[in-house]
Design an enzyme around this catalytic site. Structure first.
Site, mmCIF file in Angstrom:
data_model
loop_
_atom_site.group_PDB
_atom_site.id
_atom_site.type_symbol
_atom_site.label_atom_id
_atom_site.label_comp_id
_atom_site.label_asym_id
_atom_site.label_seq_id
_atom_site.Cartn_x
_atom_site.Cartn_y
_atom_site.Cartn_z
ATOM 1 N N HIS A 134 9.659 62.607 82.777
ATOM 2 C CA HIS A 134 9.080 63.768 82.108
ATOM 3 C C HIS A 134 7.620 63.434 81.801
ATOM 4 O O HIS A 134 7.269 62.270 81.609
ATOM 5 C CB HIS A 134 9.864 63.987 80.806
ATOM 6 C CG HIS A 134 9.515 65.231 80.063
ATOM 7 N ND1 HIS A 134 8.430 65.297 79.220
ATOM 8 C CD2 HIS A 134 10.118 66.442 80.003
ATOM 9 C CE1 HIS A 134 8.380 66.505 78.679
ATOM 10 N NE2 HIS A 134 9.394 67.216 79.138
ATOM 11 N N ASP A 211 13.587 56.614 77.760
ATOM 12 C CA ASP A 211 13.459 57.981 77.254
ATOM 13 C C ASP A 211 14.867 58.572 77.221
ATOM 14 O O ASP A 211 15.458 58.871 78.258
ATOM 15 C CB ASP A 211 12.534 58.756 78.207
ATOM 16 C CG ASP A 211 12.520 60.256 77.923
ATOM 17 O OD1 ASP A 211 13.355 60.728 77.135
ATOM 18 O OD2 ASP A 211 11.670 60.946 78.516
ATOM 19 N N GLN A 214 17.392 63.333 77.179
ATOM 20 C CA GLN A 214 18.498 64.080 77.799
ATOM 21 C C GLN A 214 19.795 63.283 77.793
ATOM 22 O O GLN A 214 20.828 63.793 78.230
ATOM 23 C CB GLN A 214 18.149 64.435 79.257
ATOM 24 C CG GLN A 214 16.937 65.332 79.404
ATOM 25 C CD GLN A 214 17.168 66.744 78.860
ATOM 26 O OE1 GLN A 214 18.298 67.163 78.607
ATOM 27 N NE2 GLN A 214 16.092 67.479 78.661
ATOM 28 N N LYS A 237 17.459 68.664 70.952
ATOM 29 C CA LYS A 237 18.289 68.714 72.160
ATOM 30 C C LYS A 237 19.726 68.319 71.837
ATOM 31 O O LYS A 237 20.573 68.267 72.712
ATOM 32 C CB LYS A 237 17.714 67.795 73.235
ATOM 33 C CG LYS A 237 16.342 68.260 73.717
ATOM 34 C CD LYS A 237 15.909 67.464 74.911
ATOM 35 C CE LYS A 237 14.425 67.590 75.174
ATOM 36 N NZ LYS A 237 14.019 68.898 75.661
ATOM 37 N N CYS A 375 8.136 70.189 83.165
ATOM 38 C CA CYS A 375 7.328 69.012 82.773
ATOM 39 C C CYS A 375 7.670 67.818 83.657
ATOM 40 O O CYS A 375 7.764 66.671 83.188
ATOM 41 C CB CYS A 375 7.515 68.652 81.298
ATOM 42 S SG CYS A 375 7.049 69.953 80.191
#
Ligand code: C6P
Length: 423
Positions: A134, A211, A214, A237, A375
């Site tokens: 991202h 990261d 998600q 999220k 993104c």
């Protein structure tokens, strides 16, 4: 429910109805049709108990934290620090001081790039990222590289949407200082082998930032089991509010890092000549924090924990299998990302219909998907597309909503006079 449903199917459907009933927004209509919300990878919806918790904080407990000796400030501080403990537990962390509250994944990565990066990355040093990152795990490193003369290297992505681990091994070298990798791709749904990636990075003497934006909503995350050094994620999220997220890092790393921003809350002493820093995590939390957001984030992870990882995973597996089966059967659909080891985020195109047109047509039927580059511009360039449509599912989505998406795609194909496959 189908006529030949088994008692297990009926129990699962009752369970799902129970979960859906906790999300008031799912009752609303959009454009005169029941809302079909398939954009949870952008931002998940919030259950009533998260909304209630934030409201109770605002109505009964609001005060500034860590400052006052009065009752409300003590209560607000307890709620804020209690939330930190809950968030820590969600990623397998027993020491809440290792959790820094940030505005979200983006700020978490910027914090590491600015603080750890400035002290540990110099001219000619290398940072290894991947082509499926991202923008928030690319641009902060580009900024650092511009300031320091460091070099960025990007791991290739295979045609089926996985990281090319041979390429990764080739890119690692004596100058590699840090590897930044997404746990789950927001553009492809790929679950990356972060344990293996971390081991290889550590063997090369580099640190690893994962990261988790998600992954934390969908997977059972244990930062210690992964073995990484930094883990970044966002509250919105995972059924929490926007504007709040977290950075996890090992205590000794955080203790060794310089503050990210200066101001109130992050100091133990200030004189005109200089300042001393507060203990971690406060050293990294300058200014009045997003207290209501943190409290809501804590409630969101408590909600997810009450739902239980097994239930989440079973539902996710079912939706993935069903959505893959149905999407693959739509004439003209090109589906990006792997078939296995994935989460329930599906990027696709339908013939040569522009993804924005697709999303507009679906929206007319109350179906919310995302269209664009997500993104992920370097990933889109790599795949040779400028945009995709993306449907992303979460614990409240049903098979009937997969069907609604498929019907909507059929309608779009008719509106655009049939589709010619781009494959
Ligand atoms: N992706 C999406 O629709 P923030 O905005 O800081 O909460 O999260 C940024 C971010 C970082 N990494 C990954 C893998 C992400 O998916 C996101 C957010 C959203 O895909 C908005 S672009």
């Amino acid at each position: 429910m189908e006529a030949n449903a088994t008692p297990r199917d009926r129990a699962a459907s009752h369970d799902l109805a129970d979960i859906r009933a906790q999300f008031p927004i799912l009752e609303r209509e959009v454009n005169g049709r029941p809302l079909v919300y398939l954009d949870s990878a952008a931002s998940a919806q919030q259950p009533q108990r998260v909304i209630d918790r934030i409201e109770r904080y605002c109505r009964e407990q609001h005060a500034n934290v860590h400052r006052g000796a009065h009752a409300l400030s003590v209560e607000a501080t307890e709620a804020f620090e209690g939330a930190r403990q809950l968030v820590a537990g969600h990623v397998g962390v027993s020491d809440p001081a290792e959790i820094v509250f940030t505005r979200g994944t983006t700020e978490s990565v910027n914090l590491v790039a600015a603080s750890w990066g400035a002290a540990n990355v110099g001219a000619g040093d290398e940072i290894v990222l991947t082509k499926m990152e991202h923008h928030s795990n690319i641009v902060p490193w580009q900024l650092l590289a511009r300031r320091t003369g460091a070099v960025l290297r990007y791991v290739d992505v295979t045609p089926d949407g996985r990281l090319d681990l041979d390429d990764y091994a080739r890119l690692l070298g004596p100058r590699t200082r840090l590897v930044g990798v997404t746990h789950v791709s927001n553009g492809l749904g790929t679950i990356n082998p972060v344990v293996e990636i971390t081991e290889l990075a550590h063997d090369a003497g580099a640190l690893v930032l994962v990261d988790g934006a998600q992954a934390a909503p969908h997977l059972m995350v244990d930062t210690h089991a992964i073995g990484c050094d930094f883990y970044a994620f966002s509250g919105h999220k995972m059924c929490g509010p926007t504007g709040i997220g977290a950075l996890w890092a090992r205590r000794e790393l955080l203790e060794g890092m310089e503050p990210y921003q200066g101001g109130g809350e992050m100091i133990s002493e200030v004189t005109l000549e200089g300042s001393k820093w507060a203990e971690i995590p406060h050293k990294f939390e300058a200014g009045t924090p997003n207290i209501a957001g943190a409290v809501g984030f804590g409630e969101a992870v408590a909600f997810l924990s009450d739902v239980g990882h097994d239930r989440l995973a079973a539902h996710e597996d079912e939706i993935i299998a069903y959505a893959l089966e149905r999407l693959s059967a739509v004439p003209g659909v090109t589906l990006y990302g792997p078939r296995e080891n994935r989460t329930s985020v599906f990027s696709f195109t339908l013939g040569d219909i522009h993804p924005h047109d697709l999303s507009t047509i679906l929206d007319q039927g109350g179906i919310a998907i995302r269209a664009g580059h997500h993104c992920n511009q370097p990933l889109m360039d790599h795949m040779g597309v400028s945009a995709t449509a993306r449907a992303s599912f979460y614990l409240y989505n049903t098979r009937a909503e997969v069907d609604a998406l498929i019907d909507g795609l059929g309608m779009a194909a008719r509106v655009f006079g049939g589709v010619s496959s781009t494959e």
